[in-house]
Design a protein around this motif. Structure first.
Motif, PDB file in Angstrom:
ATOM      1  N   VAL A 120      67.169  17.854  22.380  1.00  0.00           N
ATOM      2  CA  VAL A 120      67.829  16.559  22.190  1.00  0.00           C
ATOM      3  C   VAL A 120      67.155  15.494  23.057  1.00  0.00           C
ATOM      4  O   VAL A 120      66.866  14.384  22.602  1.00  0.00           O
ATOM      5  N   LYS A 121      66.872  15.836  24.326  1.00  0.00           N
ATOM      6  CA  LYS A 121      66.253  14.876  25.240  1.00  0.00           C
ATOM      7  C   LYS A 121      64.817  14.547  24.827  1.00  0.00           C
ATOM      8  O   LYS A 121      64.360  13.410  24.989  1.00  0.00           O
ATOM      9  N   LEU A 122      64.108  15.535  24.285  1.00  0.00           N
ATOM     10  CA  LEU A 122      62.751  15.276  23.797  1.00  0.00           C
ATOM     11  C   LEU A 122      62.763  14.296  22.633  1.00  0.00           C
ATOM     12  O   LEU A 122      61.946  13.366  22.574  1.00  0.00           O
ATOM     13  N   PHE A 123      63.700  14.497  21.713  1.00  0.00           N
ATOM     14  CA  PHE A 123      63.832  13.556  20.592  1.00  0.00           C
ATOM     15  C   PHE A 123      64.197  12.163  21.108  1.00  0.00           C
ATOM     16  O   PHE A 123      63.700  11.148  20.598  1.00  0.00           O
ATOM     17  N   SER A 124      65.064  12.117  22.109  1.00  0.00           N
ATOM     18  CA  SER A 124      65.472  10.834  22.679  1.00  0.00           C
ATOM     19  C   SER A 124      64.279  10.096  23.283  1.00  0.00           C
ATOM     20  O   SER A 124      64.087   8.887  23.066  1.00  0.00           O
ATOM     21  N   GLU A 125      63.454  10.834  24.032  1.00  0.00           N
ATOM     22  CA  GLU A 125      62.281  10.240  24.664  1.00  0.00           C
ATOM     23  C   GLU A 125      61.281   9.737  23.631  1.00  0.00           C
ATOM     24  O   GLU A 125      60.732   8.640  23.750  1.00  0.00           O
ATOM     25  N   LYS A 126      61.055  10.552  22.596  1.00  0.00           N
ATOM     26  CA  LYS A 126      60.086  10.170  21.579  1.00  0.00           C
ATOM     27  C   LYS A 126      60.595   8.977  20.765  1.00  0.00           C
ATOM     28  O   LYS A 126      59.823   8.101  20.361  1.00  0.00           O
ATOM     29  N   ALA A 127      61.905   8.934  20.520  1.00  0.00           N
ATOM     30  CA  ALA A 127      62.486   7.794  19.806  1.00  0.00           C
ATOM     31  C   ALA A 127      62.342   6.522  20.635  1.00  0.00           C
ATOM     32  O   ALA A 127      61.984   5.458  20.109  1.00  0.00           O
ATOM     33  N   LYS A 128      62.606   6.647  21.929  1.00  0.00           N
ATOM     34  CA  LYS A 128      62.483   5.485  22.825  1.00  0.00           C
ATOM     35  C   LYS A 128      61.046   4.980  22.866  1.00  0.00           C
ATOM     36  O   LYS A 128      60.804   3.766  22.852  1.00  0.00           O
ATOM     37  N   ASN A 129      60.084   5.902  22.904  1.00  0.00           N
ATOM     38  CA  ASN A 129      58.676   5.502  22.894  1.00  0.00           C
ATOM     39  C   ASN A 129      58.306   4.761  21.619  1.00  0.00           C
ATOM     40  O   ASN A 129      57.569   3.770  21.651  1.00  0.00           O
ATOM     41  N   LYS A 130      58.836   5.231  20.489  1.00  0.00           N
ATOM     42  CA  LYS A 130      58.565   4.576  19.210  1.00  0.00           C
ATOM     43  C   LYS A 130      59.157   3.164  19.189  1.00  0.00           C
ATOM     44  O   LYS A 130      58.558   2.231  18.676  1.00  0.00           O
ATOM     45  N   ILE A 131      60.368   3.039  19.739  1.00  0.00           N
ATOM     46  CA  ILE A 131      61.044   1.731  19.765  1.00  0.00           C
ATOM     47  C   ILE A 131      60.274   0.753  20.645  1.00  0.00           C
ATOM     48  O   ILE A 131      60.138  -0.431  20.322  1.00  0.00           O
ATOM     49  N   ASN A 132      59.774   1.253  21.780  1.00  0.00           N
ATOM     50  CA  ASN A 132      59.098   0.386  22.750  1.00  0.00           C
ATOM     51  C   ASN A 132      57.723  -0.099  22.296  1.00  0.00           C
ATOM     52  O   ASN A 132      57.190  -1.070  22.845  1.00  0.00           O
ATOM     53  N   LYS A 133      57.161   0.581  21.306  1.00  0.00           N
ATOM     54  CA  LYS A 133      55.863   0.128  20.785  1.00  0.00           C
ATOM     55  C   LYS A 133      56.097  -1.099  19.920  1.00  0.00           C
ATOM     56  O   LYS A 133      56.769  -1.043  18.897  1.00  0.00           O
ATOM     57  N   ALA A 134      55.548  -2.199  20.335  1.00  0.00           N
ATOM     58  CA  ALA A 134      55.762  -3.445  19.596  1.00  0.00           C
ATOM     59  C   ALA A 134      55.256  -3.331  18.168  1.00  0.00           C
ATOM     60  O   ALA A 134      55.885  -3.767  17.216  1.00  0.00           O
ATOM     61  N   GLY A 136      53.182  -0.478  15.537  1.00  0.00           N
ATOM     62  CA  GLY A 136      52.635   0.870  15.382  1.00  0.00           C
ATOM     63  C   GLY A 136      51.168   0.812  14.998  1.00  0.00           C
ATOM     64  O   GLY A 136      50.548  -0.244  14.984  1.00  0.00           O
ATOM     65  N   SER A 137      50.609   1.944  14.689  1.00  0.00           N
ATOM     66  CA  SER A 137      49.218   1.985  14.245  1.00  0.00           C
ATOM     67  C   SER A 137      49.120   1.336  12.873  1.00  0.00           C
ATOM     68  O   SER A 137      50.121   1.014  12.242  1.00  0.00           O
ATOM     69  N   GLN A 138      47.920   1.157  12.406  1.00  0.00           N
ATOM     70  CA  GLN A 138      47.715   0.484  11.125  1.00  0.00           C
ATOM     71  C   GLN A 138      48.337   1.259   9.972  1.00  0.00           C
ATOM     72  O   GLN A 138      48.664   0.687   8.941  1.00  0.00           O
ATOM     73  N   ASP A 139      48.496   2.545  10.142  1.00  0.00           N
ATOM     74  CA  ASP A 139      49.054   3.365   9.064  1.00  0.00           C
ATOM     75  C   ASP A 139      50.585   3.397   9.083  1.00  0.00           C
ATOM     76  O   ASP A 139      51.216   3.921   8.199  1.00  0.00           O
ATOM     77  N   ASP A 140      51.189   2.845  10.151  1.00  0.00           N
ATOM     78  CA  ASP A 140      52.636   2.903  10.295  1.00  0.00           C
ATOM     79  C   ASP A 140      53.336   1.764   9.553  1.00  0.00           C
ATOM     80  O   ASP A 140      52.782   0.685   9.365  1.00  0.00           O
ATOM     81  N   ASP A 141      54.552   2.025   9.139  1.00  0.00           N
ATOM     82  CA  ASP A 141      55.428   0.998   8.603  1.00  0.00           C
ATOM     83  C   ASP A 141      56.377   0.644   9.737  1.00  0.00           C
ATOM     84  O   ASP A 141      57.287   1.419  10.044  1.00  0.00           O
ATOM     85  N   PRO A 142      56.190  -0.511  10.382  1.00  0.00           N
ATOM     86  CA  PRO A 142      56.981  -0.841  11.576  1.00  0.00           C
ATOM     87  C   PRO A 142      58.491  -0.812  11.337  1.00  0.00           C
ATOM     88  O   PRO A 142      59.244  -0.336  12.183  1.00  0.00           O
ATOM     89  N   ARG A 143      58.948  -1.309  10.183  1.00  0.00           N
ATOM     90  CA  ARG A 143      60.384  -1.336   9.919  1.00  0.00           C
ATOM     91  C   ARG A 143      60.935   0.077   9.739  1.00  0.00           C
ATOM     92  O   ARG A 143      61.992   0.423  10.266  1.00  0.00           O
ATOM     93  N   PHE A 144      60.217   0.900   9.005  1.00  0.00           N
ATOM     94  CA  PHE A 144      60.610   2.291   8.800  1.00  0.00           C
ATOM     95  C   PHE A 144      60.710   3.007  10.144  1.00  0.00           C
ATOM     96  O   PHE A 144      61.701   3.680  10.446  1.00  0.00           O
ATOM     97  N   THR A 145      59.672   2.837  10.967  1.00  0.00           N
ATOM     98  CA  THR A 145      59.650   3.471  12.283  1.00  0.00           C
ATOM     99  C   THR A 145      60.809   2.990  13.139  1.00  0.00           C
ATOM    100  O   THR A 145      61.487   3.779  13.802  1.00  0.00           O
ATOM    101  N   SER A 146      61.059   1.687  13.125  1.00  0.00           N
ATOM    102  CA  SER A 146      62.118   1.110  13.948  1.00  0.00           C
ATOM    103  C   SER A 146      63.495   1.638  13.555  1.00  0.00           C
ATOM    104  O   SER A 146      64.293   2.025  14.419  1.00  0.00           O
ATOM    105  N   ILE A 147      63.774   1.671  12.255  1.00  0.00           N
ATOM    106  CA  ILE A 147      65.084   2.133  11.775  1.00  0.00           C
ATOM    107  C   ILE A 147      65.295   3.607  12.129  1.00  0.00           C
ATOM    108  O   ILE A 147      66.345   3.991  12.654  1.00  0.00           O
ATOM    109  N   CYS A 148      64.296   4.437  11.865  1.00  0.00           N
ATOM    110  CA  CYS A 148      64.411   5.881  12.139  1.00  0.00           C
ATOM    111  C   CYS A 148      64.508   6.162  13.632  1.00  0.00           C
ATOM    112  O   CYS A 148      65.313   7.004  14.063  1.00  0.00           O
ATOM    113  N   ALA A 149      63.711   5.460  14.427  1.00  0.00           N
ATOM    114  CA  ALA A 149      63.706   5.683  15.875  1.00  0.00           C
ATOM    115  C   ALA A 149      65.020   5.232  16.503  1.00  0.00           C
ATOM    116  O   ALA A 149      65.564   5.911  17.378  1.00  0.00           O
ATOM    117  N   ASN A 150      65.537   4.097  16.077  1.00  0.00           N
ATOM    118  CA  ASN A 150      66.815   3.625  16.603  1.00  0.00           C
ATOM    119  C   ASN A 150      67.958   4.564  16.229  1.00  0.00           C
ATOM    120  O   ASN A 150      68.867   4.794  17.031  1.00  0.00           O
TER     121      ASN A 150
END
Length: 254
Positions: A120-134, A136-150
């Motif tokens: 659970v804590k690992l998922f929390s950390e990885k979600a927080k890292n995704k949220i903190n990235k202003a 994503g990479s060129q292949d990422d969908d920022p909105r998709f990543t933001s919704i899932c990570a939040n």
């Protein structure tokens, strides 16, 4: 049916437990997020994991049907949930991270409670890292990543804060998944009625036929949810039943 009858709680209390800070009016996204965590937990029998995945796979078919037919949520949010579920179910990945990779980082020499919380804590950390990235990479969908990570961050923080639920996390989270799906599926009669009353003559025959098929597939679920469990939500209006946020408000009333 197996998941609902064996795991759902009186009053579907899991609907208000999954994330205290999530204001998105969506049924399918928390189901997918919770399932992602559950199937990554260590020391769980494979047959239990497979059974849960099968139940969620079957249940989401009807959950998304409710969402689409009753306009219960923002369509774009639902598409996010569908894409995320495809990654989790078919590829065993969450936002590009392999579930096995997360499981491999757990210290399995500790107790079962501790190993579950590590996931659970690992998922929390990885979600927080995704949220903190202003961005994503060129292949990422920022909105998709933001919704899932939040969604993941909110769910994991809620779990971490509830110490009494950590002894048997697999059962606890399976119960929350069952409650969310069961509450959503109380709307199936509305979906069937809507299909039967379409005003477009050209589509009416096909729509009624689809409604008859849906009724045949879900009759047992409907009967179960309209039996003794119906007392739990009789005071809610038809419109309120299609909203997970209205359910949460109803369940939070003193």
């Amino acid at each position: 049916m197996k998941l609902i009858t064996e795991k759902s709680t009186k009053g579907f209390q899991g609907v208000r437990k999954y994330d205290k800070n999530d204001h998105q009016d969506c049924w399918s996204l928390p189901v997918v997020t919770l399932t992602t965590i559950v199937v990554t937990l260590p020391n769980i029998e494979k047959v239990e994991v497979k059974s849960l995945l099968k139940s969620v796979r079957e249940g989401l078919k009807y959950v998304t049907l409710v969402e689409k037919n009753l306009n219960a949520i923002d369509e774009s949010i639902q598409k996010v949930a569908e894409k995320l579920w495809e990654d989790v179910d078919l590829r065993r990945k969450w936002l590009g991270i392999g579930l096995k990779d997360i499981a491999s980082q757990v210290n399995k020499t500790t107790s079962q409670v501790d190993t579950a919380l590590q996931v659970v804590k690992l998922f929390s950390e990885k979600a927080k890292n995704k949220i903190n990235k202003a961005v994503g990479s060129q292949d990422d969908d920022p909105r998709f990543t933001s919704i899932c990570a939040n969604s993941m961050f909110g769910v994991t923080e809620t779990i971490i804060g509830e110490k009494e639920s950590n002894k048997r996390l697999f059962d606890e989270l399976s119960s929350r998944i069952a409650d969310i799906m069961a509450a959503c599926l109380t709307n199936l009669p509305q979906v069937i009625a809507k299909k039967c009353h379409t005003s477009v003559i050209e589509k009416r025959e096909a729509s009624v036929e689809a409604a008859a098929i849906l009724l045949g597939e879900t009759k047992q679920i409907i009967n179960t949810l309209q039996g003794p469990l119906q007392d739990n939500y009789l005071s809610m209006t038809t419109n309120d039943l299609s909203s997970i946020n209205k359910w949460r408000a109803h369940l939070s009333e003193p």
